[in-house]
Scaffold this motif. Structure first.
Motif, mmCIF file in Angstrom:
data_model
loop_
_atom_site.group_PDB
_atom_site.id
_atom_site.type_symbol
_atom_site.label_atom_id
_atom_site.label_comp_id
_atom_site.label_asym_id
_atom_site.label_seq_id
_atom_site.Cartn_x
_atom_site.Cartn_y
_atom_site.Cartn_z
ATOM 1 N N SER A 36 0.833 -1.200 0.000
ATOM 2 C CA SER A 36 0.000 0.000 0.000
ATOM 3 C C SER A 36 0.870 1.254 0.000
ATOM 4 C CB SER A 36 -0.897 0.001 1.242
ATOM 5 O OG SER A 36 -1.570 1.229 1.356
ATOM 6 N N ASN A 37 0.397 2.298 -0.661
ATOM 7 C CA ASN A 37 1.088 3.581 -0.644
ATOM 8 C C ASN A 37 0.801 4.343 0.645
ATOM 9 O OD1 ASN A 37 2.163 3.202 -3.199
ATOM 10 N ND2 ASN A 37 0.372 4.065 -4.197
ATOM 11 N N GLN A 38 -0.240 3.938 1.336
ATOM 12 C CA GLN A 38 -0.699 4.630 2.536
ATOM 13 C C GLN A 38 -0.072 4.009 3.785
ATOM 14 O OE1 GLN A 38 -2.765 7.264 2.377
ATOM 15 N NE2 GLN A 38 -2.741 7.564 4.574
ATOM 16 N N LYS A 39 0.711 4.786 4.507
ATOM 17 C CA LYS A 39 1.306 4.323 5.761
ATOM 18 C C LYS A 39 0.227 4.364 6.845
ATOM 19 C CE LYS A 39 5.438 4.971 8.554
ATOM 20 N NZ LYS A 39 6.662 5.770 8.711
ATOM 21 N N ILE A 40 0.162 3.313 7.647
ATOM 22 C CA ILE A 40 -0.833 3.273 8.719
ATOM 23 C C ILE A 40 -0.154 3.427 10.073
ATOM 24 C CG2 ILE A 40 -2.443 1.855 7.390
ATOM 25 C CD1 ILE A 40 -1.552 -0.526 9.214
ATOM 26 N N SER A 41 -0.922 3.895 11.021
ATOM 27 C CA SER A 41 -0.492 3.992 12.405
ATOM 28 C C SER A 41 -1.633 3.435 13.245
ATOM 29 C CB SER A 41 -0.204 5.443 12.771
ATOM 30 O OG SER A 41 0.238 5.521 14.106
ATOM 31 N N ASN A 70 -6.928 -2.741 8.980
ATOM 32 C CA ASN A 70 -6.637 -1.953 7.784
ATOM 33 C C ASN A 70 -6.648 -2.818 6.530
ATOM 34 O OD1 ASN A 70 -5.792 0.956 8.634
ATOM 35 N ND2 ASN A 70 -4.940 -0.429 10.178
ATOM 36 N N THR A 96 3.436 1.245 13.267
ATOM 37 C CA THR A 96 3.278 1.951 12.004
ATOM 38 C C THR A 96 3.962 1.151 10.906
ATOM 39 O OG1 THR A 96 5.287 3.243 12.369
ATOM 40 C CG2 THR A 96 3.227 4.251 13.053
ATOM 41 N N TYR A 98 3.553 -0.083 6.345
ATOM 42 C CA TYR A 98 2.773 -0.175 5.119
ATOM 43 C C TYR A 98 2.181 -1.576 4.999
ATOM 44 C CZ TYR A 98 5.274 4.090 3.935
ATOM 45 O OH TYR A 98 5.771 5.368 3.955
#
Length: 110
Positions: A36-41, A70, A96, A98
């Motif tokens: 994913s291009n979106q980093k999650i926390s 996610n 955190t 990807y």
């Protein structure tokens, strides 16, 4: 007539040790990894049952719960965690990274 009673007290101590056994599961199959291009926390408030497993268990469970929350991804790429410790034990944790999913499984050619 003499009555002779004999008793013996002894302490038995048994110990055991465990040893890691090198096991490895290998496969010649290949798969792609869609990251994913979106980093999650993800902040994880863990129950006592997870805490009893120790710090490694807390970290692994936090990553697992972050992936479930996610999009149910398979692995976390570039995973980092921020943990707050008290007396050597994790009390709070935020992970955190990807989320990534395996795709396009292919059997290896022989």
């Amino acid at each position: 007539m003499a009555l002779m009673a004999s008793t013996s007290c002894s302490t038995v101590k048994k110990t055991s040790t465990t040893q890691d056994v090198a096991t490895e599961l290998t496969s010649d199959n290949t798969a792609g990894l869609a990251v994913s291009n979106q980093k999650i926390s993800f902040y994880y408030k863990f129950p006592k049952s997870v805490r009893r497993g120790g710090n490694k268990s807390i970290i692994a469970t936090a990553v697992s719960e972050a992936l479930k929350a996610n999009g149910n991804a398979d692995v976390m790429v570039h995973m980092q965690y921020d943990a707050r410790y008290k007396r050597g034990k994790i009390r709070e944790i935020t992970v955190t990274g990807y989320p990534a999913t395996y795709k396009n499984f292919k059997e290896a050619s022989r």
